[in-house]
Design an enzyme around this catalytic site. Structure first.
Site, PDB file in Angstrom:
ATOM      1  N   LYS A  80      17.468   2.695 -15.842  1.00  0.00           N
ATOM      2  CA  LYS A  80      17.839   1.350 -16.283  1.00  0.00           C
ATOM      3  C   LYS A  80      18.134   0.524 -15.040  1.00  0.00           C
ATOM      4  O   LYS A  80      18.618   1.054 -14.030  1.00  0.00           O
ATOM      5  CB  LYS A  80      19.090   1.423 -17.166  1.00  0.00           C
ATOM      6  CG  LYS A  80      19.317   0.203 -18.006  1.00  0.00           C
ATOM      7  CD  LYS A  80      18.607   0.305 -19.345  1.00  0.00           C
ATOM      8  CE  LYS A  80      18.916  -0.881 -20.219  1.00  0.00           C
ATOM      9  NZ  LYS A  80      18.372  -0.750 -21.561  1.00  0.00           N
ATOM     10  N   GLY A 180      23.489  -8.551 -38.903  1.00  0.00           N
ATOM     11  CA  GLY A 180      22.668  -9.114 -37.829  1.00  0.00           C
ATOM     12  C   GLY A 180      21.215  -9.238 -38.240  1.00  0.00           C
ATOM     13  O   GLY A 180      20.516  -8.244 -38.415  1.00  0.00           O
TER      14      GLY A 180
HETATM   15  P1  NAD Z   1      18.814 -10.249 -31.565  1.00  0.00           P
HETATM   16  O1  NAD Z   1      19.642 -10.878 -30.496  1.00  0.00           O
HETATM   17  O2  NAD Z   1      17.483 -10.823 -31.885  1.00  0.00           O
HETATM   18  O3  NAD Z   1      19.636 -10.187 -32.942  1.00  0.00           O
HETATM   19  C1  NAD Z   1      21.017  -9.970 -33.020  1.00  0.00           C
HETATM   20  C2  NAD Z   1      21.501 -10.758 -34.202  1.00  0.00           C
HETATM   21  O4  NAD Z   1      22.876 -10.438 -34.441  1.00  0.00           O
HETATM   22  C3  NAD Z   1      21.445 -12.274 -34.011  1.00  0.00           C
HETATM   23  O5  NAD Z   1      20.828 -12.883 -35.130  1.00  0.00           O
HETATM   24  C4  NAD Z   1      22.905 -12.672 -33.884  1.00  0.00           C
HETATM   25  O6  NAD Z   1      23.170 -13.979 -34.345  1.00  0.00           O
HETATM   26  C5  NAD Z   1      23.562 -11.628 -34.747  1.00  0.00           C
HETATM   27  N1  NAD Z   1      24.989 -11.443 -34.501  1.00  0.00           N
HETATM   28  C6  NAD Z   1      25.673 -11.563 -33.343  1.00  0.00           C
HETATM   29  N2  NAD Z   1      26.974 -11.324 -33.551  1.00  0.00           N
HETATM   30  C7  NAD Z   1      27.115 -11.017 -34.853  1.00  0.00           C
HETATM   31  C8  NAD Z   1      28.214 -10.651 -35.672  1.00  0.00           C
HETATM   32  N3  NAD Z   1      29.459 -10.561 -35.183  1.00  0.00           N
HETATM   33  N4  NAD Z   1      28.002 -10.406 -36.990  1.00  0.00           N
HETATM   34  C9  NAD Z   1      26.750 -10.498 -37.510  1.00  0.00           C
HETATM   35  N5  NAD Z   1      25.663 -10.842 -36.778  1.00  0.00           N
HETATM   36  C10 NAD Z   1      25.846 -11.096 -35.467  1.00  0.00           C
HETATM   37  O7  NAD Z   1      18.675  -8.712 -31.144  1.00  0.00           O
HETATM   38  P2  NAD Z   1      17.628  -7.662 -31.674  1.00  0.00           P
HETATM   39  O8  NAD Z   1      16.495  -7.569 -30.702  1.00  0.00           O
HETATM   40  O9  NAD Z   1      17.344  -7.889 -33.102  1.00  0.00           O
HETATM   41  O10 NAD Z   1      18.461  -6.301 -31.482  1.00  0.00           O
HETATM   42  C11 NAD Z   1      19.517  -6.001 -32.366  1.00  0.00           C
HETATM   43  C12 NAD Z   1      20.232  -4.745 -31.874  1.00  0.00           C
HETATM   44  O11 NAD Z   1      19.303  -3.670 -31.813  1.00  0.00           O
HETATM   45  C13 NAD Z   1      20.823  -4.851 -30.480  1.00  0.00           C
HETATM   46  O12 NAD Z   1      21.999  -4.061 -30.428  1.00  0.00           O
HETATM   47  C14 NAD Z   1      19.769  -4.225 -29.594  1.00  0.00           C
HETATM   48  O13 NAD Z   1      20.317  -3.706 -28.406  1.00  0.00           O
HETATM   49  C15 NAD Z   1      19.270  -3.127 -30.492  1.00  0.00           C
HETATM   50  N6  NAD Z   1      17.891  -2.695 -30.223  1.00  0.00           N
HETATM   51  C16 NAD Z   1      16.884  -3.584 -30.261  1.00  0.00           C
HETATM   52  C17 NAD Z   1      15.583  -3.154 -30.030  1.00  0.00           C
HETATM   53  C18 NAD Z   1      14.419  -4.115 -30.104  1.00  0.00           C
HETATM   54  O14 NAD Z   1      13.270  -3.655 -30.137  1.00  0.00           O
HETATM   55  N7  NAD Z   1      14.658  -5.412 -30.120  1.00  0.00           N
HETATM   56  C19 NAD Z   1      15.326  -1.794 -29.746  1.00  0.00           C
HETATM   57  C20 NAD Z   1      16.383  -0.899 -29.739  1.00  0.00           C
HETATM   58  C21 NAD Z   1      17.673  -1.361 -29.972  1.00  0.00           C
END
Ligand code: NAD
Length: 348
Positions: A80, A180
C-alpha cells in the site's frame, strides 16, 4: 521510534520513503509480503499530522492487502502507498507524476491503483510514469471503476451467508439494511432489489436516498439507526468501524456482510457477534471483488471469465470460513486471518 519498532510492523519486506521537494511529494510505499507475487494495493492521498501516522497507515493497510489478496486467490502480495497531502499549494499533476516515478523505481515489486483521495485521472498521470498501475479508465486492459465488481462479490457472498445462517438459497423476501449508498452500496442495492429483497437504507447524501426510495422502493432510515433495524442482513457499505461497542447490542440482523473495510472497530467485536449468533462475513474476504478486477487488469489481459471464476472462489472461501467457524467455535474473522496467513506462508 523507528519503523521496526512500530507496534504494527509485521516483518514488512520493505518500507520505502520518497521525497521530491520540487513537487512537494512525500510518499511511503510499504511492501508487506510478496510470497504470492508482486505487492498490489492502492495509493491513498491524505492529510497526515505526522510522518508516524502516515507510516502506521502504510504498515497497517499493506498487511491488510496481503490478507485480502491471499483470500481473493490472486497472484499478488500485499502493499500500500500513502502520499502525505502537502499543506501548501501543490500541482496535482506534477505530484502524481513524481509519485509514478517513485513506483517505477521499485521495478515492479509494487503495483498500484487508486484508493481514498485518488481518482482515475490521477492514475492516468501515474501511468505516464510507470507501467505498474491498474484501475485505469482507458488502455488495452483497462478495468475502470472496480465498484460494480465489488458489489457483485458482496451480493454473491450474501447468498452464501444466507444459505448458512438462514437455510435459504436466495434473497427473496429478505429485509436488508444498507449503510452507505455510494459506488458500491448503490450497486448492491440494485442487485438486492432485483433479487426480491426489501431495502432499508441510510446515507448522509439526501439525493441518493431519494433516488433509492423512488427507484427501488427503499425505506429511508436515520444514519444512526441503520444498524439497529429489524432486518435479516446488515450491510455496512460506508466507513469503517460500523460494528463497535455502541452499536453491537442493537444489531438485530442474523448476518453482517458489506463492502466497507475494517467493519469491526476491534477484533473482539468478532467474538461479540458470534456470541450473539450473528454470522459475520469477514470484510476483506467479501469485498475482494474490486482487487480481483484490478488484478485482471494488472495481468495485462483483462478476461471477464477469470474475474467471474475468482468471484466464485471468494464464495467458496467464505463457505470454508463459515464451516470452520462452526466446527472450531471461533469467530469468522479469526478463522479468516488464520487462513490468510496459511495461504501466504504456503506460497513462501
Ligand atoms: P463511496 O465514497 O462511493 O460511498 C460511501 C457512501 O457512504 C457515500 O454515499 C457516503 O455519503 C456514505 N456515508 C458516509 N458517511 C456515512 C454515514 N455515517 N452513514 C451512512 N452513509 C454514510 O465509497 P465506495 O467506493 O462505495 O466504498 C464503500 C466502502 O467499501 C468503503 O469503506 C471502501 O473502502 C470499501 N471498499 C470499496 C471498494 C470499491 O471497489 N469501491 C472495494 C473494497 C472496499
Amino acid at each position: 521510534m523507528s519503523a521496526f519498532d512500530r507496534p504494527n510492523f509485521d516483518n514488512h519486506e520493505g518500507v520505502h520513503f520518497f521525497s521530491d521537494p520540487v513537487t512537494r511529494l512525500k510518499a511511503i510505499i510499504a511492501v508487506h509480503n510478496t510470497n504470492r507475487g508482486p505487492a498490489a494495493g492502492g495509493t491513498r492521498l491524505w492529510s497526515y499530522d505526522t510522518t508516524q501516522n502516515a507510516l502506521d497507515d502504510a504498515l497497517n493497510l499493506s498487511r491488510a492487502m496481503s490478507f485480502k489478496n491471499a483470500m481473493a486467490d490472486i497472484p499478488f502480495g500485499g502493499g500500500k502507498a500513502v502520499i502525505m497531502r502537502p499543506s501548501e499549494d501543490f500541482d496535482r499533476e506534477q505530484l502524481f507524476a513524481a509519485y509514478g516515478r517513485a513506483v517505477e523505481s521499485l521495478n515492479g515489486i509494487y503495483c498500484t491503483a487508486e484508493d481514498v483521495g485518488v481518482s482515475t485521472v490521477d492514475m492516468e498521470v501515474v501511468r505516464q510514469n510507470t507501467q505498474y498501475v491498474g484501475g485505469l479508465d482507458s488502455g488495452a486492459a483497462a478495468s475502470g471503476d472496480p465498484s460494480p465488481i465489488t458489489a457483485e462479490g458482496v451480493f454473491r457472498g450474501l447468498h452464501v451467508a444466507t444459505e448458512t445462517a438462514l437455510g435459504q438459497s436466495d434473497l427473496k423476501g429478505l429485509r436488508v439494511a444498507v449503510q452507505g449508498l455510494g459506488h458500491v452500496g448503490y450497486s448492491l442495492c440494485e442487485k438486492l432489489t432485483a433479487a426480491g429483497a426489501r431495502l432499508f437504507v441510510a446515507d448522509i447524501n439526501q439525493e441518493v436516498l431519494r433516488k433509492a426510495e423512488q427507484v427501488m422502493g427503499a425505506t429511508v432510515v436515520s444514519p444512526n439507526q441503520i444498524h439497529a433495524q429489524d432486518v435479516d442482513i446488515f450491510a455496512p457499505c460506508a466507513l469503517g468501524g460500523a460494528i463497535n461497542r455502541d452499536t453491537i447490542e442493537d444489531i438485530q440482523a442474523r448476518i453482517v456482510g458489506g463492502a466497507a473495510n475494517n467493519q469491526l472497530a476491534s477484533e473482539d467485536m468478532g467474538h461479540a457477534l458470534r456470541d450473539r449468533n450473528i454470522l459475520y462475513c469477514p470484510d476483506y474476504v467479501i469485498n475482494g471483488g474490486g482487487i480481483i478486477n484490478v488484478a485482471a487488469e494488472l495481468s495485462g489481459d483483462y478476461r471477464p471469465n477469470w474475474v467471474d471464476e475468482k468471484l466464485n472462489g471468494l464464495c467458496k472461501t467464505l463457505n470454508e470460513i463459515f464451516s470452520l467457524s462452526a466446527i472450531e467455535k471461533e469467530p469468522t474473522n479469526v478463522i479468516a486471518d488464520r487462513l490468510a496467513i496459511e495461504r501466504i506462508q504456503a506460497a513462501a
